[in-house]
Design a protein around this motif. Sequence first.
Motif, PDB file in Angstrom:
ATOM      1  N   GLY A 132       1.321  -1.338   0.137  1.00 22.67           N
ATOM      2  CA  GLY A 132       0.150   0.070   0.175  1.00 22.67           C
ATOM      3  C   GLY A 132       0.950   1.028  -0.020  1.00 22.67           C
ATOM      4  N   ASN A 175      -2.584   8.323   6.345  1.00 28.40           N
ATOM      5  CA  ASN A 175      -2.915   8.006   4.902  1.00 28.40           C
ATOM      6  C   ASN A 175      -2.414   6.659   4.808  1.00 28.40           C
ATOM      7  N   TRP A 176      -3.170   5.374   5.028  1.00 27.48           N
ATOM      8  CA  TRP A 176      -2.943   4.370   4.273  1.00 27.48           C
ATOM      9  C   TRP A 176      -3.771   3.839   3.185  1.00 27.48           C
ATOM     10  N   GLU A 177      -2.779   3.491   2.207  1.00 27.22           N
ATOM     11  CA  GLU A 177      -4.394   3.074   0.894  1.00 27.22           C
ATOM     12  C   GLU A 177      -3.418   1.706   0.130  1.00 27.22           C
ATOM     13  N   SER A 182      -8.772   1.921   2.411  1.00 20.46           N
ATOM     14  CA  SER A 182      -8.152   3.052   2.967  1.00 20.46           C
ATOM     15  C   SER A 182      -8.203   3.390   4.381  1.00 20.46           C
ATOM     16  N   THR A 184      -7.235   5.946   7.724  1.00 21.62           N
ATOM     17  CA  THR A 184      -7.041   7.638   7.646  1.00 21.62           C
ATOM     18  C   THR A 184      -6.566   8.228   9.026  1.00 21.62           C
TER      19      THR A 184
END
Length: 274
Positions: A132, A175-177, A182, A184
Amino acid sequence: IDPATYTDPNSSSINGTLKGNQDLDEEVANTRTLGITVQPLANLSFSLDWYDIRLRNAINTAFPQEAANNCVDLPTLDNQFCTLITRDPDSGGIVDFVQQPVNVARFTTRGYDFRILYVLRPVDLKIERDIGVFRFALAGNKLDDLTFVNLPGAIPDSDLGEEDVPDLQYNFDLNWERGAVSVTYGYNYFARTQRYTDEQRAANPDISAARYFYYSSKKTHDVSARYSFPSGLSLYGGINNALDQEPDIGQSFYPVSAVGRFFFAGIQYSRPAP
């Protein structure tokens, strides 16, 4: 004193009028700014903006108590704040007020805005697996000056550090996507502020116990997550003020809302682009 007609001024409320002011003059500003942006890496950038703003004929809307204080604290009673207050001719007590914008002599503010952005991808870590994308953002303001001079010759009134005017505030977001998911995290901060103005404490040094001279700083943590389907449907949820910071004693919404820890969830649909 007739008990039937006496009103205790310490516990009574006073009606007033909130309105505009057609006699306002234009503000005249002298503004100096200087900014720099540095991007040492393709995925990292820094920006810093300095500002120094000086207004003449600055427009300010004084709260009723501020208007009453300014009326008697300025060098002369012939000022625009006294015109906002109506007093009983016999007792001298305030019986009516008008809250409206007025031109003050001068307003100055100076400080810095800053921002840091960083994006971390698997390739940056030389990792072949898809872990990610991480995005880090820090944005804030350092305030060095916020001063009003209500009339020529009046003592400058510095609002820096008073309620709603912290000298430092910033927001940090992570933020991790990865694919459809996703997550945050957000941290919101502003520095502690004065419960009483310098003038109030000078006039009454024993206005309260020392531990109540300042409001606490704001420190809230927010977490949210979202899952997006290819159809355009998204499911989301999260928690605001996760550690349940409470308002300070004597306050309902400062430095945080009285709502406290707050959970939320929902469904959102956006039609996919053709």
